[in-house]
Scaffold this active site. Structure first.
Site, PDB file in Angstrom:
ATOM      1  N   LYS A  61      13.542  21.508  14.759  1.00  0.00           N
ATOM      2  CA  LYS A  61      14.404  20.515  14.150  1.00  0.00           C
ATOM      3  C   LYS A  61      15.539  20.274  14.988  1.00  0.00           C
ATOM      4  O   LYS A  61      16.009  19.227  15.619  1.00  0.00           O
ATOM      5  CB  LYS A  61      14.977  21.021  12.889  1.00  0.00           C
ATOM      6  N   HIS A  74     -20.940  27.011   6.984  1.00  0.00           N
ATOM      7  CA  HIS A  74     -21.356  26.354   8.125  1.00  0.00           C
ATOM      8  C   HIS A  74     -20.509  26.267   9.217  1.00  0.00           C
ATOM      9  O   HIS A  74     -20.815  25.305   9.891  1.00  0.00           O
ATOM     10  CB  HIS A  74     -22.168  25.018   7.291  1.00  0.00           C
ATOM     11  N   GLU A 126       5.559  31.474   6.180  1.00  0.00           N
ATOM     12  CA  GLU A 126       6.775  31.086   6.324  1.00  0.00           C
ATOM     13  C   GLU A 126       7.556  32.249   5.657  1.00  0.00           C
ATOM     14  O   GLU A 126       8.591  32.605   6.160  1.00  0.00           O
ATOM     15  CB  GLU A 126       7.383  29.672   5.411  1.00  0.00           C
TER      16      GLU A 126
HETATM   17  O1  PA5 Z   1       9.721  26.761   1.940  1.00  0.00           O
HETATM   18  C1  PA5 Z   1      10.991  26.076   2.222  1.00  0.00           C
HETATM   19  O2  PA5 Z   1      11.704  26.134   2.116  1.00  0.00           O
HETATM   20  C2  PA5 Z   1      10.356  24.905   3.354  1.00  0.00           C
HETATM   21  O3  PA5 Z   1       8.798  24.769   3.549  1.00  0.00           O
HETATM   22  C3  PA5 Z   1      10.668  23.527   2.412  1.00  0.00           C
HETATM   23  O4  PA5 Z   1      10.037  23.295   1.378  1.00  0.00           O
HETATM   24  C4  PA5 Z   1      10.467  22.270   3.382  1.00  0.00           C
HETATM   25  O5  PA5 Z   1      10.990  22.586   4.838  1.00  0.00           O
HETATM   26  C5  PA5 Z   1      11.071  21.140   2.737  1.00  0.00           C
HETATM   27  O6  PA5 Z   1      12.455  21.225   2.749  1.00  0.00           O
HETATM   28  P1  PA5 Z   1      13.179  20.199   1.666  1.00  0.00           P
HETATM   29  O7  PA5 Z   1      12.638  20.516   0.354  1.00  0.00           O
HETATM   30  O8  PA5 Z   1      14.693  20.637   1.814  1.00  0.00           O
HETATM   31  O9  PA5 Z   1      13.044  18.799   2.295  1.00  0.00           O
END
Ligand code: PA5
Length: 490
Positions: free
Chosen positions: A457, A349, A305
């Site tokens: 989303k 493995h 990410e």
């Molecule tokens: O790193 C991030 O910001 C995301 O992975 C969020 O943690 C994830 O989408 C969950 O979001 P939220 O905490 O708003 O529910």
């Protein structure tokens, strides 16, 4: 206290040859860029308003207010004393750090055995998928009167967590009665989001209901284990001070400007050279410890990410010296290494065959543990395994894997953990966080946003008819439906 070490011998040409290995010249070439990256990061990290504005406040978490930590500790102890079970709802950064901590720092089979838990509650992670099976099974088998619920969502809007809580809340209410809200803690943004609204409404009626811990400003989800994960650590009895001390020690090492002294910078620089100049876009993280597998999952989210980005970063500085990072839409870069979580010896493995003989397009990072709390010896005599401690066999397997990779000119490196202790695990987390932030600098992308996850989303919200979807988004979806030609489905 023995510290984490980073062994990067096998990333170099002297181990794996010039075609795949980093040379001194490669390192020289990146040095200037690394110096600039360090200066840029330090300028942000030394100024609170910049840290918060650009989402780098995570770097201060090892030094956070001790009184606040003690308050979390007290709440954790209270929950641990009164409840047999905890359901923790959250996804992504609101889940993976907690799961990693649970597996690394609690005894294996923690949930299964009372003796291992020392009277503390079982922990169940939910709200991290939309698969209906696991939550149904859990709620059919738990007693709501003996169960505490923690809901973690920074935005307070995430579909998976929201849907799960919409099921868990009435279940709790039905089973625990009208004061069920006293069995809930929410960890969410202090000002915005649907979860915050709910918290405020319940709190107004009863301050003991829907108690909440605010998320610190400027800490993004995947960098937030040392913020939103603390209550979970307190409940399962992990000494938070030790985790923070390990992270703080690593933070000091990772503030050094020189690559040769800074393990996180060196890690990021070598990986970036391997990626950009040696054709290694795949990043395998292979701890040789079963209990660190979920730490590898946590790192995969962090890397994917943070660095998987379409546009490069354009830094705009205003008259007051405040920086804003914008997406440079003129420059599509599609950058970012692809992380793959793995574990030794299990995967020797399976994917190891590909690591050794498949495309030479990956680096392998091992985590090697020097000492385990519980060791066992293979009993008997007369076999090569007889009398051998498992820990020695595990270390030997890791060394053997390094050797086999080196023989095939496959770049690899090793993070050496003296033990899987709260202190060293805190250090490990901070090491990877700083390495990822530095990798983002070297790639000139924004390592603290995740605009790419909006696509799915938006599509889901459109199909679910969420009010307020912009016409730009709905037009794009209407004009570009998925094409499903029956001839192409067998
Ligand atoms: O790193 C991030 O910001 C995301 O992975 C969020 O943690 C994830 O989408 C969950 O979001 P939220 O905490 O708003 O529910």
């Amino acid at each position: 206290m023995k510290q984490l070490r980073f062994d990067f011998n096998n990333m170099f040409d002297f181990s794996i040859g010039k075609t795949h290995g980093v040379t001194d010249q490669d390192l020289q070439r990146i040095r200037k860029q690394a110096e600039q990256a360090h200066a840029h990061l330090q300028a942000i990290l030394s100024d609170r308003s910049k840290r918060v504005n650009l989402c780098l406040e995570w770097a201060q978490l090892p030094f956070q207010d001790k009184a606040q930590v003690r308050q979390i500790q007290r709440l954790g102890n209270e929950i641990a004393r009164r409840y047999e079970n905890v359901i923790s709802l959250g996804i992504g950064g609101s889940y993976l750090g907690l799961k990693a901590a649970q597996d690394a720092l609690c005894p294996p089979y923690y949930n299964e055995f009372d003796g291992l838990r020392k009277g503390r509650p079982r922990i169940y992670f939910e709200g991290n998928n939309l698969d209906p099976e696991t939550l149904s099974a859990l709620l059919k088998n738990l007693d709501p009167r003996k169960t505490f619920v923690i809901v973690i969502s920074k935005s307070g809007e995430t579909t998976e967590t929201k849907a799960a809580f919409a099921v868990v809340e009435p279940w709790l209410k039905k089973g625990a009665g009208p004061r069920y809200g006293r069995q809930i803690v929410c960890i969410t943004d202090p000002n915005s989001g649907a979860l915050r609204k709910k918290v405020n409404a319940h709190q107004a009626a009863d301050p003991q209901s829907f108690r909440n811990l605010p998320l610190l400003k400027g800490v993004g989800g995947r960098y937030s284990e040392l913020n939103m994960g603390l209550l979970h650590l307190a409940i399962v009895g992990v000494p938070i001070a030790d985790v923070l001390a390990g992270a703080a020690a690593m933070s000091r090492r990772c503030a050094q400007p020189q690559l040769r002294k800074n393990p996180a910078y060196m890690y990021a620089a070598l990986q970036t050279i391997a990626y950009r100049s040696k054709g290694k876009p795949i990043a395998i993280l292979m701890p040789f410890a079963e209990t660190l597998k979920s730490t590898a999952d946590w790192y995969c989210q962090l890397l994917a990410e943070s660095t998987g980005k379409k546009f490069s970063r354009s830094v705009k500085v205003n008259d007051q010296g405040r920086e804003d990072w914008l997406m440079d839409k003129q420059h599509i870069v599609n950058l970012g290494r692809t992380p793959v979580p793995s574990r030794g010896t299990n995967d020797l493995h399976s994917i190891q065959q590909n690591n050794i003989e498949g495309a030479n397009d990956k680096t392998v990072t091992f985590i090697r543990v020097e000492s385990f709390t519980n060791d066992i010896r293979v009993p008997g005599a007369g076999d090569i395994l007889s009398g051998q401690p498992f820990s020695r066999l595990l270390s030997l397997a890791q060394e053997a894997t390094e050797w086999a990779l080196v023989r095939q000119q496959r770049p690899n490196c090793t993070v050496i953990m003296p033990g899987i202790t709260p202190y060293h695990w805190g250090g490990l987390l901070f090491f990877f966080e700083m390495a990822t932030a530095f990798e983002g600098e070297l790639l000139n992308i924004n390592a603290f946003d995740q605009p790419g996850v909006e696509g799915y989303k938006n599509y889901m919200y459109f199909k679910l008819k969420k009010p307020g979807i912009s016409s730009e988004i709905s037009d794009e979806i209407k004009k570009n439906p998925l094409k499903k030609n029956k001839l192409f489905i067998l």
